[in-house]
Write a protein that holds these residues in place. Structure first.
Motif, PDB file in Angstrom:
ATOM      1  N   THR A  53     -48.946 -60.864  -1.417  1.00 44.70           N
ATOM      2  CA  THR A  53     -49.969 -60.167  -1.905  1.00 44.70           C
ATOM      3  C   THR A  53     -50.381 -60.864  -3.013  1.00 44.70           C
ATOM      4  N   ASN A  54     -51.792 -60.496  -3.583  1.00 48.66           N
ATOM      5  CA  ASN A  54     -52.172 -61.280  -4.966  1.00 48.66           C
ATOM      6  C   ASN A  54     -51.236 -60.864  -6.207  1.00 48.66           C
ATOM      7  N   LEU A  55     -50.713 -61.612  -6.611  1.00 51.18           N
ATOM      8  CA  LEU A  55     -49.674 -61.392  -7.700  1.00 51.18           C
ATOM      9  C   LEU A  55     -50.687 -61.203  -9.215  1.00 51.18           C
ATOM     10  N   LYS A  56     -51.620 -62.057  -8.965  1.00 54.23           N
ATOM     11  CA  LYS A  56     -52.395 -61.753 -10.208  1.00 54.23           C
ATOM     12  C   LYS A  56     -53.042 -60.471 -10.435  1.00 54.23           C
ATOM     13  N   ALA A  57     -53.579 -60.062  -9.547  1.00 53.10           N
ATOM     14  CA  ALA A  57     -54.295 -58.733  -9.428  1.00 53.10           C
ATOM     15  C   ALA A  57     -53.065 -57.592  -9.555  1.00 53.10           C
ATOM     16  N   TRP A  58     -52.133 -57.728  -9.028  1.00 51.85           N
ATOM     17  CA  TRP A  58     -50.855 -56.810  -9.418  1.00 51.85           C
ATOM     18  C   TRP A  58     -50.486 -56.633 -10.776  1.00 51.85           C
ATOM     19  N   LEU A  59     -50.685 -58.040 -11.414  1.00 55.71           N
ATOM     20  CA  LEU A  59     -50.414 -58.148 -13.027  1.00 55.71           C
ATOM     21  C   LEU A  59     -51.490 -57.471 -13.705  1.00 55.71           C
ATOM     22  N   TYR A  60     -52.708 -57.727 -13.329  1.00 50.12           N
ATOM     23  CA  TYR A  60     -53.893 -57.241 -13.997  1.00 50.12           C
ATOM     24  C   TYR A  60     -53.848 -55.579 -14.046  1.00 50.12           C
ATOM     25  N   THR A  61     -53.404 -54.990 -12.900  1.00 51.56           N
ATOM     26  CA  THR A  61     -53.229 -53.583 -12.678  1.00 51.56           C
ATOM     27  C   THR A  61     -52.162 -52.938 -13.711  1.00 51.56           C
ATOM     28  N   ILE A  62     -51.009 -53.730 -13.645  1.00 49.70           N
ATOM     29  CA  ILE A  62     -50.035 -53.429 -14.628  1.00 49.70           C
ATOM     30  C   ILE A  62     -50.492 -53.215 -15.881  1.00 49.70           C
ATOM     31  N   MET A  63     -51.101 -54.484 -16.186  1.00 51.89           N
ATOM     32  CA  MET A  63     -51.701 -54.599 -17.750  1.00 51.89           C
ATOM     33  C   MET A  63     -52.726 -53.360 -18.105  1.00 51.89           C
ATOM     34  N   LYS A  64     -53.616 -53.188 -17.303  1.00 53.76           N
ATOM     35  CA  LYS A  64     -54.645 -52.058 -17.488  1.00 53.76           C
ATOM     36  C   LYS A  64     -53.889 -50.733 -17.750  1.00 53.76           C
ATOM     37  N   ASN A  65     -53.171 -50.464 -16.635  1.00 51.93           N
ATOM     38  CA  ASN A  65     -52.290 -48.910 -16.709  1.00 51.93           C
ATOM     39  C   ASN A  65     -51.203 -48.795 -17.892  1.00 51.93           C
ATOM     40  N   THR A  66     -50.699 -50.012 -18.516  1.00 49.74           N
ATOM     41  CA  THR A  66     -49.880 -49.981 -19.410  1.00 49.74           C
ATOM     42  C   THR A  66     -50.711 -49.639 -20.716  1.00 49.74           C
ATOM     43  N   PHE A  67     -52.006 -50.287 -20.686  1.00 54.88           N
ATOM     44  CA  PHE A  67     -53.082 -50.282 -21.906  1.00 54.88           C
ATOM     45  C   PHE A  67     -53.373 -48.717 -21.995  1.00 54.88           C
ATOM     46  N   ILE A  68     -53.488 -48.250 -20.659  1.00 54.66           N
ATOM     47  CA  ILE A  68     -54.212 -46.781 -20.816  1.00 54.66           C
ATOM     48  C   ILE A  68     -53.275 -45.862 -21.171  1.00 54.66           C
ATOM     49  N   THR A  69     -51.730 -45.987 -20.363  1.00 45.77           N
ATOM     50  CA  THR A  69     -50.987 -45.115 -21.055  1.00 45.77           C
ATOM     51  C   THR A  69     -50.439 -45.296 -22.588  1.00 45.77           C
ATOM     52  N   ASN A  70     -50.581 -46.617 -23.067  1.00 45.57           N
ATOM     53  CA  ASN A  70     -50.386 -46.618 -24.542  1.00 45.57           C
ATOM     54  C   ASN A  70     -51.392 -45.867 -25.087  1.00 45.57           C
ATOM     55  N   TYR A  71     -52.662 -46.215 -24.927  1.00 47.79           N
ATOM     56  CA  TYR A  71     -53.766 -45.216 -25.422  1.00 47.79           C
ATOM     57  C   TYR A  71     -53.459 -43.923 -25.663  1.00 47.79           C
ATOM     58  N   GLN A  72     -53.339 -43.547 -24.424  1.00 44.50           N
ATOM     59  CA  GLN A  72     -53.109 -42.049 -24.293  1.00 44.50           C
ATOM     60  C   GLN A  72     -51.961 -41.387 -25.192  1.00 44.50           C
ATOM     61  N   ARG A  73     -50.876 -42.115 -25.309  1.00 43.58           N
ATOM     62  CA  ARG A  73     -49.868 -41.792 -25.863  1.00 43.58           C
ATOM     63  C   ARG A  73     -50.252 -41.726 -27.734  1.00 43.58           C
ATOM     64  N   MET A  74     -51.000 -42.803 -27.878  1.00 39.35           N
ATOM     65  CA  MET A  74     -51.319 -42.748 -29.408  1.00 39.35           C
ATOM     66  C   MET A  74     -52.533 -41.785 -29.632  1.00 39.35           C
ATOM     67  N   ILE A  75     -53.260 -41.250 -28.769  1.00 40.04           N
ATOM     68  CA  ILE A  75     -53.871 -40.228 -28.872  1.00 40.04           C
ATOM     69  C   ILE A  75     -53.254 -38.784 -28.903  1.00 40.04           C
ATOM     70  N   ARG A  76     -52.277 -38.746 -28.224  1.00 36.25           N
ATOM     71  CA  ARG A  76     -51.602 -37.486 -28.078  1.00 36.25           C
ATOM     72  C   ARG A  76     -50.712 -37.326 -29.520  1.00 36.25           C
ATOM     73  N   LYS A  77     -50.292 -38.510 -29.952  1.00 38.01           N
ATOM     74  CA  LYS A  77     -49.550 -38.689 -31.042  1.00 38.01           C
ATOM     75  C   LYS A  77     -50.377 -38.189 -32.413  1.00 38.01           C
ATOM     76  N   ASN A  78     -51.645 -38.578 -32.338  1.00 42.15           N
ATOM     77  CA  ASN A  78     -52.350 -38.094 -33.251  1.00 42.15           C
ATOM     78  C   ASN A  78     -53.344 -36.908 -33.240  1.00 42.15           C
ATOM     79  N   THR A  79     -52.976 -36.001 -32.217  1.00 47.36           N
ATOM     80  CA  THR A  79     -53.476 -34.651 -32.078  1.00 47.36           C
ATOM     81  C   THR A  79     -52.780 -33.687 -32.525  1.00 47.36           C
ATOM     82  N   PHE A  80     -53.255 -32.778 -33.129  1.00 48.95           N
ATOM     83  CA  PHE A  80     -52.457 -31.569 -33.701  1.00 48.95           C
ATOM     84  C   PHE A  80     -52.829 -30.232 -33.219  1.00 48.95           C
ATOM     85  N   ILE A  81     -51.805 -29.635 -32.802  1.00 44.29           N
ATOM     86  CA  ILE A  81     -52.060 -28.455 -31.886  1.00 44.29           C
ATOM     87  C   ILE A  81     -51.909 -27.198 -32.725  1.00 44.29           C
TER      88      ILE A  81
END
Length: 170
Positions: A53-81
């Protein structure tokens, strides 16, 4: 695919990931961290990669998902309940109040700028602003979709020029 072959292919494709990481993070150091996280996840999960399968596409997907996960984690960390009775979610980085008077002046200027637009540009722009899709505007006004897009683009450009004084606001 052996670990050695996988590593070789990973190194060969990884050079194309850096520009994508820069587009996501807009910071060189963060892009390097994201690239490193992506390559580490790819290597540790190489058994999940399907050979052929396309290794490049697999890596791009991993990178995009990692970025989204890190961003969401940062937002949750900065949110006060707030645990009071009304249970508000407050963004802890917002520690200042906003002067609503400034908004009233800005809104007045925006309204004047929109009213000063030529009707040929104002009508499609306002329809798009109200949620109509390009093809719906084209059908309602009985004009080609390209003309609709062009008129909305020109209206935005004119408004941007007229409201340049507010360009420092984000």
């Amino acid at each position: 695919m052996t670990a050695l072959e996988f590593t070789y292919n990973l190194n060969r494709v990884s050079k194309t990931l850096k520009p994508f990481a820069m587009r996501l993070t807009r910071d060189s150091e963060d892009a390097n961290d994201l690239l490193q996280d992506t390559l580490l996840k790819a290597f540790t999960n190489r058994d999940k990669y399907t050979d052929g399968t396309n290794l490049k596409a697999w890596l791009y997907t991993i990178m995009k998902n990692t970025f989204i996960t890190n961003y969401q984690r940062m937002i949750r960390k900065n949110t006060f309940i707030d645990t009071t009775d009304n249970l508000h979610y407050l963004n802890s980085s917002e520690n200042s109040t906003y002067n609503e008077g400034y908004t009233a002046f800005a809104m007045e200027d925006i309204t004047k700028a929109i009213d000063s637009l030529d009707q040929a540009y104002k009508v499609p722009f306002m329809m798009h602003f109200r949620g109509f899709k390009y093809h719906e505007i084209a059908a309602k006004l009985d004009i080609p979709i390209g003309t609709v897009k062009n008129r909305i683009h020109i209206a935005r450009k004119e408004l941007k020029d007229m409201l340049r004084v507010y360009s420092h606001m984000d």
